[in-house]
Enzyme design. Structure first.
Site, mmCIF file in Angstrom:
data_model
loop_
_atom_site.group_PDB
_atom_site.id
_atom_site.type_symbol
_atom_site.label_atom_id
_atom_site.label_comp_id
_atom_site.label_asym_id
_atom_site.label_seq_id
_atom_site.Cartn_x
_atom_site.Cartn_y
_atom_site.Cartn_z
ATOM 1 N N TYR A 76 0.828 -1.222 0.000
ATOM 2 C CA TYR A 76 0.000 0.000 0.000
ATOM 3 C C TYR A 76 0.857 1.265 0.000
ATOM 4 O O TYR A 76 0.482 2.274 -0.605
ATOM 5 C CB TYR A 76 -0.997 -0.025 1.165
ATOM 6 C CG TYR A 76 -2.196 -0.865 0.810
ATOM 7 C CD1 TYR A 76 -3.178 -0.380 -0.053
ATOM 8 C CD2 TYR A 76 -2.321 -2.167 1.265
ATOM 9 C CE1 TYR A 76 -4.255 -1.160 -0.437
ATOM 10 C CE2 TYR A 76 -3.398 -2.960 0.890
ATOM 11 C CZ TYR A 76 -4.356 -2.446 0.043
ATOM 12 O OH TYR A 76 -5.416 -3.219 -0.357
ATOM 13 N N HIS A 146 -14.543 2.418 -1.890
ATOM 14 C CA HIS A 146 -13.569 1.410 -1.456
ATOM 15 C C HIS A 146 -12.442 2.027 -0.628
ATOM 16 O O HIS A 146 -11.388 1.422 -0.463
ATOM 17 C CB HIS A 146 -13.005 0.657 -2.671
ATOM 18 C CG HIS A 146 -14.035 -0.207 -3.344
ATOM 19 N ND1 HIS A 146 -13.822 -0.851 -4.540
ATOM 20 C CD2 HIS A 146 -15.304 -0.532 -2.981
ATOM 21 C CE1 HIS A 146 -14.918 -1.528 -4.885
ATOM 22 N NE2 HIS A 146 -15.826 -1.342 -3.959
ATOM 23 N N SER A 238 -15.029 -2.794 -14.369
ATOM 24 C CA SER A 238 -15.317 -4.104 -14.963
ATOM 25 C C SER A 238 -16.689 -4.625 -14.529
ATOM 26 O O SER A 238 -17.145 -5.643 -15.027
ATOM 27 C CB SER A 238 -14.228 -5.105 -14.564
ATOM 28 O OG SER A 238 -14.144 -5.192 -13.157
ATOM 29 N N PRO A 263 -13.492 0.672 -22.882
ATOM 30 C CA PRO A 263 -13.046 0.105 -24.171
ATOM 31 C C PRO A 263 -13.462 -1.346 -24.349
ATOM 32 O O PRO A 263 -13.452 -1.859 -25.468
ATOM 33 C CB PRO A 263 -11.512 0.236 -24.111
ATOM 34 C CG PRO A 263 -11.186 0.349 -22.664
ATOM 35 C CD PRO A 263 -12.360 0.983 -22.002
HETATM 36 N N1 APR Z 1 -10.915 4.111 -20.012
HETATM 37 C C1 APR Z 1 -12.052 3.501 -19.592
HETATM 38 N N2 APR Z 1 -12.064 2.236 -19.109
HETATM 39 C C2 APR Z 1 -10.902 1.565 -19.081
HETATM 40 C C3 APR Z 1 -9.685 2.138 -19.513
HETATM 41 C C4 APR Z 1 -9.729 3.475 -19.997
HETATM 42 N N3 APR Z 1 -8.632 4.102 -20.406
HETATM 43 N N4 APR Z 1 -8.703 1.217 -19.338
HETATM 44 C C5 APR Z 1 -9.279 0.125 -18.820
HETATM 45 N N5 APR Z 1 -10.600 0.323 -18.672
HETATM 46 C C6 APR Z 1 -11.603 -0.593 -18.115
HETATM 47 C C7 APR Z 1 -11.319 -2.058 -18.337
HETATM 48 O O1 APR Z 1 -11.836 -2.499 -19.579
HETATM 49 C C8 APR Z 1 -12.065 -2.692 -17.159
HETATM 50 O O2 APR Z 1 -13.407 -2.963 -17.490
HETATM 51 O O3 APR Z 1 -11.585 -0.410 -16.726
HETATM 52 C C9 APR Z 1 -12.032 -1.592 -16.089
HETATM 53 C C10 APR Z 1 -11.114 -1.869 -14.937
HETATM 54 O O4 APR Z 1 -11.631 -2.950 -14.231
HETATM 55 P P1 APR Z 1 -11.090 -3.331 -12.802
HETATM 56 O O5 APR Z 1 -9.596 -3.401 -12.803
HETATM 57 O O6 APR Z 1 -11.865 -4.517 -12.364
HETATM 58 O O7 APR Z 1 -11.449 -2.047 -11.941
HETATM 59 P P2 APR Z 1 -12.706 -1.789 -11.045
HETATM 60 O O8 APR Z 1 -13.961 -2.218 -11.732
HETATM 61 O O9 APR Z 1 -12.597 -0.383 -10.553
HETATM 62 O O10 APR Z 1 -12.390 -2.782 -9.881
HETATM 63 C C11 APR Z 1 -13.287 -2.873 -8.865
HETATM 64 O O11 APR Z 1 -11.939 -4.378 -7.641
HETATM 65 O O12 APR Z 1 -10.042 -5.164 -6.609
HETATM 66 C C12 APR Z 1 -11.160 -4.420 -6.503
HETATM 67 O O13 APR Z 1 -11.444 -2.804 -4.839
HETATM 68 C C13 APR Z 1 -10.861 -3.018 -6.084
HETATM 69 O O14 APR Z 1 -12.042 -0.995 -6.615
HETATM 70 C C14 APR Z 1 -11.531 -2.195 -7.135
HETATM 71 C C15 APR Z 1 -12.605 -3.153 -7.592
#
Ligand code: APR
Length: 299
Positions: A76, A146, A238, A263
């Site tokens: 962290y 979060h 995601s 995307p």
């Molecule tokens: N612009 C828009 N979306 C994007 C870009 C971009 N430049 N680059 C990547 N992405 C999208 C990916 O396609 C994916 O769907 O962002 C998403 C990222 O997904 P995750 O990594 O799962 O992020 P998130 O949904 O915020 O994760 C949720 O998971 O581990 C936990 O607590 C953590 O807050 C986090 C949670």
């Protein structure tokens, strides 16, 4: 930020921009994808470098912290320093400009961003991101669902604590200080400071780890905003981690439109009113209204 995205080039962009132009109560739900173009890795990206042998799921739990507090604390601290070395991108700036324009904030400066007729509406931001890039772009964030990399508390007594994670140079300087040979293993283990209040407990990051409850007030405020909005914009998530993944459905259930910016196709894409397949840093500047009858790009 002077490029313009041609609405003809992206399916749905013209429809989404019209929804944005007419909306007066907007909620932005953001995830890791919003900060990806700033250089902050998303959770679905494999980790690289120092931390490549660990997955976030292995490190972001209370069990992991109790089993190896020095490892989890070091991860962290490294992430907080990484974020400090990154800057907000065009997506963060577009959301901040939209918030200023809708609220007619006097702090919005002059001309383009100032609402000449005062407040036109509200833009509420609830994010899953634990970085501070949206705030550093000048926006007010209502909810960090979060938690935050920059909040700390005692793992035992729960008392909030302040702590400075330092800067990214510490990660390359080596344990012996600037100029010394980096000792990678020492970077993987940093003892958490003791709590200044109870004296016994160790500090932990103010992050909602897997298996922990989201802050109840932040979640309730987010749901209330979604149930009262006319447009929700879901950016860079995601849509896999609950309960955040369910939040866009609160807006749909209340009759609001929901625009997704990502995307990749997600589990939410087919439910979205409009799903824009693009990068946040490119799509958002074209989506954000100028309220002069046209849409971005903003200045
Ligand atoms: N612009 C828009 N979306 C994007 C870009 C971009 N430049 N680059 C990547 N992405 C999208 C990916 O396609 C994916 O769907 O962002 C998403 C990222 O997904 P995750 O990594 O799962 O992020 P998130 O949904 O915020 O994760 C949720 O998971 O581990 C936990 O607590 C953590 O807050 C986090 C949670």
């Amino acid at each position: 930020m002077d490029f313009a995205m041609d609405p003809e080039m992206m399916p749905g962009l013209a429809e989404a921009a019209e929804l944005a132009r007419t909306a007066r109560r907007v909620v932005v739900l953001s995830g890791a994808g919003l900060s990806a173009e700033s250089g902050v890795p998303t959770f679905r990206d494999a980790q690289t470098g120092l931390w490549e042998r660990y997955s976030p799921e292995q490190l972001a739990t209370e069990d992991a912290y109790r089993a190896d507090p020095e490892l989890v604390w070091a991860w962290y601290q490294w992430r907080a320093r990484l974020v400090r070395s990154c800057a907000p991108n065009a997506g963060h700036h577009a959301v901040a400009a939209w918030q200023r324009r809708l609220s007619g904030s006097p702090g919005a400066g002059t001309g383009h961003d100032a609402g000449p007729a005062g407040s036109r509406g509200t833009l509420t931001i609830a994010t899953q991101n634990v970085d501070d890039l949206q705030e550093r772009a000048g926006a007010e964030v209502m909810a960090h669902l979060h938690g935050s990399l920059f909040d700390y508390r005692c793992a035992d007594c729960g008392e909030p604590a302040t702590h400075d994670p330092g800067t990214a140079t510490a990660d390359t300087a080596g344990a012996g200080g600037p100029g010394s040979t980096p000792d990678l293993e020492s970077l993987l283990r940093i003892a958490p400071p003791r709590c200044a209040v109870c004296g016994d407990g160790m500090l932990r990051p103010g992050i909602v780890w897997f298996g922990e409850m989201l802050p109840a007030d932040a979640l309730a405020d987010t749901i209330a905003a979604l149930e009262d909005c006319d447009l929700a914009v879901v950016i860079g998530t995601s849509a896999t981690v609950q309960p955040a993944a369910s939040l866009p459905y609160a807006a749909l259930g209340a009759g609001a439109a929901v625009v997704e910016v990502n995307p990749e196709v997600t589990d939410f894409s087919t439910a979205a009113t409009v799903s824009l397949r693009g990068l946040a840093g490119q799509v958002l500047p074209a989506l954000v209204p100028a309220y002069d009858g046209h849409h971005g790009p903003f200045r």
